[in-house]
Scaffold this active site. Structure first.
Site, mmCIF file in Angstrom:
data_model
loop_
_atom_site.group_PDB
_atom_site.id
_atom_site.type_symbol
_atom_site.label_atom_id
_atom_site.label_comp_id
_atom_site.label_asym_id
_atom_site.label_seq_id
_atom_site.Cartn_x
_atom_site.Cartn_y
_atom_site.Cartn_z
ATOM 1 N N GLU A 44 0.826 -1.207 0.000
ATOM 2 C CA GLU A 44 0.000 0.000 0.000
ATOM 3 C C GLU A 44 0.857 1.253 0.000
ATOM 4 O OE1 GLU A 44 -3.200 -0.210 -1.136
ATOM 5 O OE2 GLU A 44 -3.383 -1.655 0.484
ATOM 6 N N HIS A 45 0.459 2.209 -0.818
ATOM 7 C CA HIS A 45 1.161 3.487 -0.965
ATOM 8 C C HIS A 45 2.593 3.272 -1.448
ATOM 9 C CE1 HIS A 45 -1.901 6.265 0.572
ATOM 10 N NE2 HIS A 45 -2.260 5.254 1.351
ATOM 11 N N GLY A 142 -12.837 2.160 -1.314
ATOM 12 C CA GLY A 142 -11.418 1.910 -1.496
ATOM 13 C C GLY A 142 -11.119 0.712 -2.364
ATOM 14 N N LEU A 143 -12.076 0.359 -3.248
ATOM 15 C CA LEU A 143 -11.924 -0.806 -4.118
ATOM 16 C C LEU A 143 -11.822 -0.401 -5.581
ATOM 17 C CD1 LEU A 143 -14.485 -3.153 -2.328
ATOM 18 C CD2 LEU A 143 -12.009 -3.053 -2.022
ATOM 19 N N SER A 145 -13.452 1.936 -7.572
ATOM 20 C CA SER A 145 -14.601 2.144 -8.453
ATOM 21 C C SER A 145 -14.272 3.144 -9.552
ATOM 22 C CB SER A 145 -15.810 2.616 -7.639
ATOM 23 O OG SER A 145 -15.520 3.813 -6.940
ATOM 24 N N ASP A 195 -4.198 0.698 -9.458
ATOM 25 C CA ASP A 195 -5.603 0.376 -9.686
ATOM 26 C C ASP A 195 -5.886 0.062 -11.145
ATOM 27 O OD1 ASP A 195 -5.678 1.064 -7.049
ATOM 28 O OD2 ASP A 195 -6.795 2.929 -7.348
#
Length: 419
Positions: A44-45, A142-143, A145, A195
């Protein structure tokens, strides 16, 4: 399971957007395309720091029905938003400028804008279009969209404009880059590239090991069913926003720290530590700013956790016994680092993680950009329901809105779904 969010089949999703399209435009679309949301298993990040991450594409998808039309006007409707919107593609401009596109159409018009700005389509060559959108990717969870919307539109425009980019991974990588540019510049959200890569370049049954320094990918087998496991996603329903300055602040601090350390990105720091050329303590000693030290410590250690987790998956006994324990440790350590050093967790995310672990999850962590959104818990398949119930009860006891849940397994990438 209470509040389980189902994924739509391709047929169901296509039928929904075709009906919305016919109702809105009194016509038939040229086709229907869909793109998945994603959940990040670990890493993450790290994307905007040139690091490594390990997302999977969700079974939950955004569906778009699109028809090319004469001129350069895009007309857009969404089942999730009221009204019909129109955007002049020739007038679209970056966020914060006079021609900025307001609201969700920025993600759609921005893709067309970026495809032309990146030279993937000649300037002014893309047609106007009518588009209807419907989605079972939870919004604000947080998925990704937003990336699902961008990538569904990207493969639709690639198809109707005969660009041919979606035919192979190299072309899909270029589409992903255009979608990132659309989100960064037109929508004004300073996200990294994970993403869009997951949505466009994933493979069913595999996690996507993405090297964000050069865009290289490796498909790592992830068979949770065979190991008797499930990945429970917990949507805390706490608002998740990336355009309120917090995400941008984290990114800016990392970039400033990289300049102080004399490296192009913090990935170079992680690689130097891995090679034994320096130590985390030596690196942190070169930074006088405490905020920079915390952010760098997270990024360096998170990249190492991705490497560690992937190594466990390559084990013949991946996700069993000792290997499962070590994988769970990496998930737990990731959450603690995100909470303490990167400071992107929230009370709702911490409660979801704590309650899931107490109910028997092997490991749990927040996922996505943070500041709300979702957490994941690696659970025995037969324990998914009891763990969800325990999390729901913990939220009720804290006076919070009931969370929602979905089960995540690794699905395939964006593409046409109506033949």
């Amino acid at each position: 399971m209470s509040r389980l969010l189902p994924a739509w089949s391709d047929d169901d999703g296509a039928a929904r957007v075709r009906a919305l399209f016919a109702e809105s435009f009194a016509a038939e679309p040229d086709g229907v395309w869909a793109a998945p949301g994603r959940v990040n298993v670990i890493g993450e990040h790290t994307d905007y720091n040139g690091g490594l991450c390990l997302p999977i594409a969700l079974p939950h998808r955004t569906f778009v029905a699109l028809r090319a039309r004469p001129g350069r006007t895009a007309r857009l409707v969404s089942a999730q938003q009221p009204g019909l919107r129109e955007v002049d593609l020739d007038a679209a401009a970056p966020a914060g400028t006079a021609g900025a596109v307001e609201g969700w159409p920025a993600y759609a018009a921005g893709v067309a804008w970026a495809l032309e700005r990146d030279g993937l389509a000649p300037a002014g060559s893309l047609p106007g279009f009518d588009i209807a959108v419907d989605s079972c990717v939870p919004h604000g969870a947080g998925l990704s969209s937003s990336a699902a919307l961008e990538c569904a539109i990207a493969v639709a425009l690639d198809d109707v404009a005969h660009l041919g980019l979606a035919a192979d991974d190299a072309g899909r990588a270029r589409l992903a880059a255009a979608c990132v540019r659309a989100e960064n510049e037109i929508a004004g959200a300073p996200t990294g590239g994970m993403d869009q890569a997951a949505s466009l370049r994933a493979r069913a049954g595999h996690a996507l090991l993405l090297d964000c320094r050069d865009g290289a990918v490796e498909h790592v087998r992830l068979d949770l069913d065979a190991a008797g496991l499930a990945l429970l996603v917990i949507d805390t329903r706490a608002p998740h926003r990336l355009v309120d300055g917090q995400y941008a602040r984290r990114r800016a601090v990392c970039e400033d720290a990289a300049r102080v350390l004399g490296v192009a990105s913090l990935r170079e720091v992680a690689d130097a530590v891995m090679a034994g050329e320096t130590t985390p303590d030596d690196v942190l000693a070169r930074l006088s700013d405490e905020e920079q030290r915390r952010r760098v410590r997270h990024v360096e250690s998170e990249i190492e956790r991705v490497r560690f987790f992937v190594a466990r998956l390559r084990d013949p006994d991946a996700l069993r016994g000792w290997s499962l324990d070590k994988s769970a440790w990496a998930l737990d350590a990731s959450h603690e680092s995100l909470r303490e050093d990167y400071e992107v967790s929230s009370p709702e995310l911490d409660l979801a993680v704590t309650a899931a672990r107490a109910a028997g999850a092997h490991g749990a962590r927040m996922t996505g950009g943070g500041f709300g959104g979702s957490a994941i818990a690696l659970v025995d398949a037969e324990r998914a329901e009891p763990v969800a119930v325990a999390v729901q009860e913990a939220f009720a006891g804290a006076g919070l809105r009931p969370p929602a849940f979905l089960l995540a397994d690794a699905h395939g990438p964006a593409g046409r779904v109506d033949g």
